[in-house]
Scaffold this motif. Structure first.
Motif, mmCIF file in Angstrom:
data_model
loop_
_atom_site.group_PDB
_atom_site.id
_atom_site.type_symbol
_atom_site.label_atom_id
_atom_site.label_comp_id
_atom_site.label_asym_id
_atom_site.label_seq_id
_atom_site.Cartn_x
_atom_site.Cartn_y
_atom_site.Cartn_z
ATOM 1 N N SER A 21 0.848 -1.190 0.000
ATOM 2 C CA SER A 21 0.000 0.000 0.000
ATOM 3 C C SER A 21 0.880 1.235 0.000
ATOM 4 O O SER A 21 1.980 1.233 0.547
ATOM 5 C CB SER A 21 -0.904 0.020 1.243
ATOM 6 N N CYS A 22 0.376 2.285 -0.572
ATOM 7 C CA CYS A 22 1.094 3.560 -0.580
ATOM 8 C C CYS A 22 0.056 4.657 -0.356
ATOM 9 O O CYS A 22 -0.845 4.847 -1.189
ATOM 10 C CB CYS A 22 1.810 3.764 -1.897
ATOM 11 N N VAL A 23 0.197 5.358 0.753
ATOM 12 C CA VAL A 23 -0.734 6.417 1.102
ATOM 13 C C VAL A 23 -0.097 7.764 0.809
ATOM 14 O O VAL A 23 1.041 8.028 1.219
ATOM 15 C CB VAL A 23 -1.125 6.342 2.589
ATOM 16 N N ALA A 24 -0.827 8.603 0.111
ATOM 17 C CA ALA A 24 -0.353 9.952 -0.191
ATOM 18 C C ALA A 24 -0.896 10.932 0.845
ATOM 19 O O ALA A 24 -2.004 10.776 1.341
ATOM 20 C CB ALA A 24 -0.804 10.359 -1.587
ATOM 21 N N SER A 25 -0.086 11.947 1.133
ATOM 22 C CA SER A 25 -0.475 12.915 2.159
ATOM 23 C C SER A 25 -1.639 13.778 1.715
ATOM 24 O O SER A 25 -2.310 14.382 2.538
ATOM 25 C CB SER A 25 0.716 13.789 2.522
ATOM 26 N N GLY A 26 -1.821 13.858 0.402
ATOM 27 C CA GLY A 26 -2.928 14.631 -0.120
ATOM 28 C C GLY A 26 -3.431 14.014 -1.397
ATOM 29 O O GLY A 26 -2.903 12.999 -1.854
ATOM 30 N N ARG A 27 -4.473 14.617 -1.950
ATOM 31 C CA ARG A 27 -5.026 14.071 -3.181
ATOM 32 C C ARG A 27 -4.011 14.214 -4.306
ATOM 33 O O ARG A 27 -3.410 15.260 -4.482
ATOM 34 C CB ARG A 27 -6.317 14.818 -3.539
ATOM 35 N N THR A 28 -3.800 13.118 -5.027
ATOM 36 C CA THR A 28 -2.853 13.162 -6.129
ATOM 37 C C THR A 28 -3.639 13.144 -7.437
ATOM 38 O O THR A 28 -4.253 12.135 -7.790
ATOM 39 C CB THR A 28 -1.897 11.963 -6.084
ATOM 40 N N PHE A 29 -3.623 14.242 -8.143
ATOM 41 C CA PHE A 29 -4.288 14.326 -9.433
ATOM 42 C C PHE A 29 -3.328 13.945 -10.536
ATOM 43 O O PHE A 29 -3.164 14.660 -11.516
ATOM 44 C CB PHE A 29 -4.822 15.746 -9.634
ATOM 45 N N SER A 30 -2.719 12.782 -10.358
ATOM 46 C CA SER A 30 -1.695 12.347 -11.291
ATOM 47 C C SER A 30 -1.668 10.831 -11.324
ATOM 48 O O SER A 30 -2.209 10.167 -10.439
ATOM 49 C CB SER A 30 -0.325 12.894 -10.862
ATOM 50 N N ALA A 31 -1.027 10.316 -12.340
ATOM 51 C CA ALA A 31 -0.793 8.877 -12.368
ATOM 52 C C ALA A 31 0.067 8.480 -11.178
ATOM 53 O O ALA A 31 0.785 9.295 -10.602
ATOM 54 C CB ALA A 31 -0.101 8.494 -13.663
ATOM 55 N N MET A 32 -0.023 7.211 -10.804
ATOM 56 C CA MET A 32 0.804 6.675 -9.724
ATOM 57 C C MET A 32 1.449 5.388 -10.205
ATOM 58 O O MET A 32 0.912 4.700 -11.083
ATOM 59 C CB MET A 32 -0.013 6.431 -8.467
ATOM 60 N N GLY A 33 2.585 5.083 -9.625
ATOM 61 C CA GLY A 33 3.279 3.892 -10.081
ATOM 62 C C GLY A 33 4.076 3.231 -8.986
ATOM 63 O O GLY A 33 4.301 3.807 -7.919
ATOM 64 N N TRP A 34 4.464 2.016 -9.268
ATOM 65 C CA TRP A 34 5.357 1.241 -8.404
ATOM 66 C C TRP A 34 6.629 0.928 -9.170
ATOM 67 O O TRP A 34 6.577 0.548 -10.346
ATOM 68 C CB TRP A 34 4.695 -0.058 -7.950
ATOM 69 N N PHE A 35 7.734 1.091 -8.490
ATOM 70 C CA PHE A 35 9.048 0.787 -9.024
ATOM 71 C C PHE A 35 9.772 -0.084 -8.000
ATOM 72 O O PHE A 35 9.364 -0.146 -6.841
ATOM 73 C CB PHE A 35 9.837 2.085 -9.269
ATOM 74 N N ARG A 36 10.844 -0.736 -8.441
ATOM 75 C CA ARG A 36 11.610 -1.541 -7.500
ATOM 76 C C ARG A 36 13.094 -1.487 -7.832
ATOM 77 O O ARG A 36 13.469 -1.249 -8.971
ATOM 78 C CB ARG A 36 11.119 -2.988 -7.499
ATOM 79 N N GLN A 37 13.884 -1.720 -6.803
ATOM 80 C CA GLN A 37 15.332 -1.746 -6.979
ATOM 81 C C GLN A 37 15.908 -2.915 -6.208
ATOM 82 O O GLN A 37 15.794 -2.972 -4.973
ATOM 83 C CB GLN A 37 15.972 -0.439 -6.521
ATOM 84 N N ALA A 38 16.495 -3.832 -6.938
ATOM 85 C CA ALA A 38 17.145 -4.990 -6.334
ATOM 86 C C ALA A 38 18.597 -4.648 -6.030
ATOM 87 O O ALA A 38 19.165 -3.742 -6.651
ATOM 88 C CB ALA A 38 17.060 -6.182 -7.282
ATOM 89 N N PRO A 39 19.227 -5.353 -5.114
ATOM 90 C CA PRO A 39 20.629 -5.077 -4.778
ATOM 91 C C PRO A 39 21.525 -5.144 -5.998
ATOM 92 O O PRO A 39 21.476 -6.090 -6.772
ATOM 93 C CB PRO A 39 20.969 -6.193 -3.778
ATOM 94 N N GLY A 40 22.318 -4.102 -6.187
ATOM 95 C CA GLY A 40 23.257 -4.078 -7.292
ATOM 96 C C GLY A 40 22.653 -3.766 -8.643
ATOM 97 O O GLY A 40 23.347 -3.818 -9.659
ATOM 98 N N LYS A 41 21.355 -3.449 -8.667
ATOM 99 C CA LYS A 41 20.681 -3.161 -9.931
ATOM 100 C C LYS A 41 20.070 -1.767 -9.914
ATOM 101 O O LYS A 41 19.866 -1.171 -8.865
ATOM 102 C CB LYS A 41 19.606 -4.195 -10.209
ATOM 103 N N GLU A 42 19.778 -1.275 -11.102
ATOM 104 C CA GLU A 42 19.116 0.013 -11.200
ATOM 105 C C GLU A 42 17.629 -0.135 -10.870
ATOM 106 O O GLU A 42 17.034 -1.205 -11.010
ATOM 107 C CB GLU A 42 19.282 0.581 -12.614
ATOM 108 N N ARG A 43 17.056 0.972 -10.462
ATOM 109 C CA ARG A 43 15.624 0.979 -10.195
ATOM 110 C C ARG A 43 14.866 0.739 -11.502
ATOM 111 O O ARG A 43 15.214 1.282 -12.550
ATOM 112 C CB ARG A 43 15.213 2.311 -9.583
ATOM 113 N N GLU A 44 13.805 -0.083 -11.422
ATOM 114 C CA GLU A 44 13.039 -0.396 -12.626
ATOM 115 C C GLU A 44 11.553 -0.189 -12.393
ATOM 116 O O GLU A 44 11.052 -0.297 -11.275
ATOM 117 C CB GLU A 44 13.288 -1.853 -13.057
#
Length: 127
Positions: A21-44
């Motif tokens: 879950s990801c809670v925003a402090s206020g209303r976000t009138f924008s797209a939202m996304g999930w990214f991840r970063q594994a050890p030794g790798k770039e964020r994807e």
């Protein structure tokens, strides 16, 4: 200024499920996304969702296993992760665009690095 706070990570076994879950402090009138970063790798990029929730995008490796959704009344975006694999081990970050002009497609296009980001939540999948 928007602040994002992720939760729901943990240590699970191969094949298990988790819901981030990801809670925003206020209303976000924008797209939202999930990214991840594994050890030794770039964020994807992992997944993104439009403001209304009508459009979603996924990286190929999670299609059919992960589902992104959002509840605008709660200022929250979710990532349901099923059939987890060791390769899913990473720190997962949620993000939202700097304005209403940021699209879910733009987040998925690669190299997205703007807007607001959370601190991340660790997901570890053991074999």
């Amino acid at each position: 200024q928007v602040q994002l706070a992720e939760s729901g990570g943990g240590l699970v076994q191969t094949g298990d499920s988790l819901r981030l879950s990801c809670v925003a402090s206020g209303r976000t009138f924008s797209a939202m996304g999930w990214f991840r970063q594994a050890p030794g790798k770039e964020r994807e990029f992992v997944a993104s969702i439009s403001v209304a929730g009508s459009s979603t995008y996924y990286t190929n490796s999670v299609k059919g296993r992960f589902t992104i959704s959002r509840d605008n009344a709660k200022n929250t975006v979710y990532l349901q992760m099923n059939s987890l694999k060791p390769g899913d081990t990473a720190v997962y970050y949620c993000a939202t665009g700097p304005s209403r002009f940021t699209t879910a497609q733009a987040m998925a296009a690669g190299g997205y690095d703007s807007g607001y980001w959370g601190q991340g939540t660790q997901v570890t999948v053991s074999s």
